[in-house]
Design a protein around this motif. Structure first.
Motif, mmCIF file in Angstrom:
data_model
loop_
_atom_site.group_PDB
_atom_site.id
_atom_site.type_symbol
_atom_site.label_atom_id
_atom_site.label_comp_id
_atom_site.label_asym_id
_atom_site.label_seq_id
_atom_site.Cartn_x
_atom_site.Cartn_y
_atom_site.Cartn_z
ATOM 1 N N LEU A 112 -67.443 48.377 68.829
ATOM 2 C CA LEU A 112 -68.213 49.327 68.022
ATOM 3 C C LEU A 112 -67.342 50.517 67.639
ATOM 4 O O LEU A 112 -66.662 51.085 68.500
ATOM 5 N N ALA A 113 -67.375 50.901 66.410
ATOM 6 C CA ALA A 113 -66.662 52.085 65.921
ATOM 7 C C ALA A 113 -65.177 52.023 66.259
ATOM 8 O O ALA A 113 -64.559 53.037 66.564
ATOM 9 N N GLY A 114 -64.619 50.838 66.239
ATOM 10 C CA GLY A 114 -63.200 50.678 66.545
ATOM 11 C C GLY A 114 -62.864 50.843 68.010
ATOM 12 O O GLY A 114 -61.714 51.054 68.371
ATOM 13 N N MET A 115 -63.873 50.769 68.876
ATOM 14 C CA MET A 115 -63.675 50.925 70.323
ATOM 15 C C MET A 115 -64.303 49.732 71.040
ATOM 16 O O MET A 115 -65.252 49.135 70.541
ATOM 17 N N ILE A 116 -63.782 49.430 72.204
ATOM 18 C CA ILE A 116 -64.375 48.406 73.057
ATOM 19 C C ILE A 116 -65.331 49.101 74.016
ATOM 20 O O ILE A 116 -64.937 50.011 74.753
ATOM 21 N N VAL A 117 -66.579 48.677 73.995
ATOM 22 C CA VAL A 117 -67.615 49.243 74.856
ATOM 23 C C VAL A 117 -68.047 48.154 75.831
ATOM 24 O O VAL A 117 -68.574 47.120 75.412
ATOM 25 N N SER A 118 -67.801 48.385 77.112
ATOM 26 C CA SER A 118 -68.304 47.468 78.134
ATOM 27 C C SER A 118 -69.670 47.971 78.576
ATOM 28 O O SER A 118 -69.915 49.174 78.612
ATOM 29 N N TYR A 119 -70.560 47.045 78.894
ATOM 30 C CA TYR A 119 -71.868 47.455 79.398
ATOM 31 C C TYR A 119 -72.210 46.671 80.650
ATOM 32 O O TYR A 119 -71.783 45.537 80.833
#
Length: 186
Positions: A99-106
Protein backbone atom coordinates in the motif's frame (compact mmCIF):
# COMPACT_ATOMS: atom_id res chain seq x y z
CA UNK A 1 8.55 7.15 5.59
CA UNK A 2 7.22 9.85 7.88
CA UNK A 3 4.61 9.32 10.57
CA UNK A 4 2.37 12.05 11.93
CA UNK A 5 0.37 11.65 15.14
CA UNK A 6 -3.07 13.27 15.46
CA UNK A 7 -4.82 12.93 18.80
CA UNK A 8 -8.61 12.74 19.00
CA UNK A 9 -9.47 14.68 22.15
CA UNK A 10 -13.03 13.28 22.29
CA UNK A 11 -11.83 9.74 22.92
CA UNK A 12 -8.14 10.42 23.68
CA UNK A 13 -7.22 8.09 20.83
CA UNK A 14 -4.27 8.31 18.49
CA UNK A 15 -4.63 8.56 14.72
CA UNK A 16 -1.59 8.18 12.49
CA UNK A 17 -0.76 9.44 9.01
CA UNK A 18 1.98 7.33 7.42
CA UNK A 19 3.50 9.11 4.44
CA UNK A 20 5.70 7.75 1.68
CA UNK A 21 7.79 10.85 1.00
CA UNK A 22 8.97 9.62 -2.40
CA UNK A 23 5.58 8.83 -3.93
CA UNK A 24 3.60 11.42 -1.90
CA UNK A 25 1.11 8.71 -0.92
CA UNK A 26 -0.40 8.32 2.53
CA UNK A 27 -2.13 5.81 4.78
CA UNK A 28 -4.30 6.69 7.75
CA UNK A 29 -4.41 4.35 10.72
CA UNK A 30 -7.39 4.57 13.11
CA UNK A 31 -9.13 7.77 11.98
CA UNK A 32 -10.68 8.95 15.22
CA UNK A 33 -12.10 12.34 14.41
CA UNK A 34 -11.04 13.91 11.11
CA UNK A 35 -10.69 17.68 11.28
CA UNK A 36 -9.74 20.49 8.91
CA UNK A 37 -6.11 20.47 10.00
CA UNK A 38 -5.79 16.81 9.00
CA UNK A 39 -7.47 17.35 5.62
CA UNK A 40 -5.22 20.37 5.05
CA UNK A 41 -2.16 18.24 5.80
CA UNK A 42 -3.18 15.84 3.05
CA UNK A 43 -4.25 18.48 0.53
CA UNK A 44 -1.58 21.13 1.16
CA UNK A 45 1.09 18.44 1.22
CA UNK A 46 -0.04 17.16 -2.18
CA UNK A 47 -0.59 13.72 -0.67
CA UNK A 48 -2.75 11.00 -2.20
CA UNK A 49 -4.64 9.00 0.42
CA UNK A 50 -4.35 5.34 -0.62
CA UNK A 51 -5.88 3.42 2.28
CA UNK A 52 -7.25 3.52 5.80
CA UNK A 53 -6.22 0.78 8.24
CA UNK A 54 -8.38 -0.02 11.26
CA UNK A 55 -6.91 -1.78 14.30
CA UNK A 56 -10.33 -2.59 15.79
CA UNK A 57 -13.95 -1.50 15.65
CA UNK A 58 -14.32 0.89 18.55
CA UNK A 59 -15.81 4.33 17.96
CA UNK A 60 -12.70 6.27 18.97
CA UNK A 61 -10.74 4.52 16.22
CA UNK A 62 -13.32 4.59 13.43
CA UNK A 63 -15.57 7.62 13.76
CA UNK A 64 -13.62 9.57 11.11
CA UNK A 65 -14.38 6.98 8.42
CA UNK A 66 -17.63 8.66 7.36
CA UNK A 67 -15.88 12.02 6.88
CA UNK A 68 -13.07 10.43 4.87
CA UNK A 69 -15.62 8.54 2.75
CA UNK A 70 -17.34 11.80 1.80
CA UNK A 71 -14.08 13.37 0.63
CA UNK A 72 -11.96 10.52 -0.71
CA UNK A 73 -12.52 7.30 -2.61
CA UNK A 74 -10.31 5.17 -0.38
CA UNK A 75 -10.05 1.49 0.53
CA UNK A 76 -10.57 0.56 4.17
CA UNK A 77 -8.73 -2.48 5.53
CA UNK A 78 -10.22 -3.99 8.67
CA UNK A 79 -11.00 -7.37 10.21
CA UNK A 80 -14.61 -6.33 10.84
CA UNK A 81 -16.74 -6.60 7.69
CA UNK A 82 -19.05 -3.84 8.91
CA UNK A 83 -16.13 -1.42 9.09
CA UNK A 84 -14.55 -2.47 5.79
CA UNK A 85 -18.02 -2.33 4.15
CA UNK A 86 -18.33 -2.12 0.38
CA UNK A 87 -15.41 0.26 -0.05
CA UNK A 88 -12.84 -1.89 1.64
CA UNK A 89 -11.21 -5.19 2.21
CA UNK A 90 -11.76 -7.59 5.09
CA UNK A 91 -8.44 -8.92 6.34
CA UNK A 92 -8.11 -12.02 8.49
CA UNK A 93 -5.22 -13.82 10.13
CA UNK A 94 -1.71 -12.61 9.38
CA UNK A 95 -0.41 -11.35 6.06
CA UNK A 96 1.07 -8.54 4.04
CA UNK A 97 -0.26 -5.77 1.83
CA UNK A 98 1.47 -3.46 -0.62
CA UNK A 99 0.00 0.00 0.00
CA UNK A 100 1.26 3.48 -0.88
CA UNK A 101 4.57 2.04 -2.01
CA UNK A 102 5.14 0.40 1.38
CA UNK A 103 4.89 -3.16 2.66
CA UNK A 104 2.35 -3.40 5.48
CA UNK A 105 2.34 -6.57 7.55
CA UNK A 106 -0.74 -7.30 9.61
CA UNK A 107 -1.32 -9.61 12.56
CA UNK A 108 -4.57 -10.75 14.13
CA UNK A 109 -4.28 -10.55 17.92
CA UNK A 110 -7.75 -10.98 19.45
CA UNK A 111 -8.50 -10.48 23.11
CA UNK A 112 -9.23 -6.78 23.50
CA UNK A 113 -11.76 -7.25 20.72
CA UNK A 114 -12.41 -10.10 18.32
CA UNK A 115 -11.27 -7.99 15.34
CA UNK A 116 -8.04 -6.59 16.84
CA UNK A 117 -5.28 -6.16 14.25
CA UNK A 118 -1.72 -4.86 14.54
CA UNK A 119 -0.01 -3.29 11.53
CA UNK A 120 3.76 -3.19 10.96
CA UNK A 121 5.47 -0.85 8.53
CA UNK A 122 9.25 -0.92 8.60
CA UNK A 123 10.37 -0.93 12.23
CA UNK A 124 7.11 0.50 13.57
CA UNK A 125 4.01 -1.33 14.81
CA UNK A 126 0.60 0.27 15.16
CA UNK A 127 -1.04 -1.68 17.96
CA UNK A 128 -4.41 -0.03 18.54
CA UNK A 129 -5.49 -1.14 22.02
CA UNK A 130 -3.67 -4.49 21.88
CA UNK A 131 -0.46 -3.18 23.45
CA UNK A 132 0.13 0.22 24.99
CA UNK A 133 2.93 1.71 27.06
CA UNK A 134 2.98 -0.34 30.25
CA UNK A 135 -0.32 -2.18 29.73
CA UNK A 136 -2.20 -4.49 27.43
CA UNK A 137 -5.72 -3.87 26.16
CA UNK A 138 -8.69 -4.35 28.44
CA UNK A 139 -10.56 -7.63 28.13
CA UNK A 140 -13.96 -8.98 29.15
CA UNK A 141 -12.78 -12.16 30.86
CA UNK A 142 -9.76 -14.23 31.90
CA UNK A 143 -9.85 -16.31 28.72
CA UNK A 144 -9.68 -13.19 26.52
CA UNK A 145 -6.82 -11.82 28.63
CA UNK A 146 -4.88 -15.07 28.24
CA UNK A 147 -5.57 -15.07 24.48
CA UNK A 148 -4.37 -11.47 24.22
CA UNK A 149 -1.19 -12.13 26.23
CA UNK A 150 -0.37 -15.22 24.15
CA UNK A 151 -0.85 -13.29 20.90
CA UNK A 152 1.37 -10.44 22.09
CA UNK A 153 4.09 -12.83 23.26
CA UNK A 154 4.06 -14.99 20.11
CA UNK A 155 3.70 -12.24 17.50
CA UNK A 156 5.00 -8.96 18.93
CA UNK A 157 7.57 -9.69 21.63
CA UNK A 158 9.59 -11.72 19.11
CA UNK A 159 10.27 -8.50 17.17
CA UNK A 160 13.52 -6.60 17.74
CA UNK A 161 13.78 -4.58 20.93
CA UNK A 162 14.04 -1.31 18.98
CA UNK A 163 10.68 -1.84 17.21
CA UNK A 164 8.63 1.29 17.93
CA UNK A 165 5.11 0.82 19.31
CA UNK A 166 2.53 3.38 18.23
CA UNK A 167 -0.55 2.59 20.33
CA UNK A 168 -4.18 3.57 20.00
CA UNK A 169 -3.95 5.53 23.27
CA UNK A 170 -1.12 7.11 25.20
CA UNK A 171 2.58 7.54 24.53
CA UNK A 172 4.88 5.63 22.23
CA UNK A 173 7.05 2.78 23.48
CA UNK A 174 9.32 0.03 22.16
CA UNK A 175 9.23 -3.74 22.29
CA UNK A 176 12.36 -3.72 24.48
CA UNK A 177 10.76 -1.39 27.03
CA UNK A 178 7.56 -3.44 27.14
CA UNK A 179 9.51 -6.69 27.70
CA UNK A 180 11.06 -5.16 30.81
CA UNK A 181 8.39 -2.87 32.25
CA UNK A 182 4.95 -4.06 31.13
CA UNK A 183 3.48 -5.68 34.23
CA UNK A 184 0.55 -7.15 32.27
CA UNK A 185 3.04 -9.32 30.39
CA UNK A 186 4.81 -10.70 33.49
Amino acid sequence: MKIYLHMNLESFSNCYFVVNELSKEALIIDPGKINGRMINQLEDGGLTLRAVLITHHHKGHTMGLSTLGKIYNVNVFAADSGVASSSGCVIKGDGTLALAGMIVSYYSIPGHSSDSMVFKIGNVIFTGDTLQAGIIGSTNNIYAKKTLRNGIRSKLLIMSNDTVIMPGHGPLSTIGVEKVFNLDLK
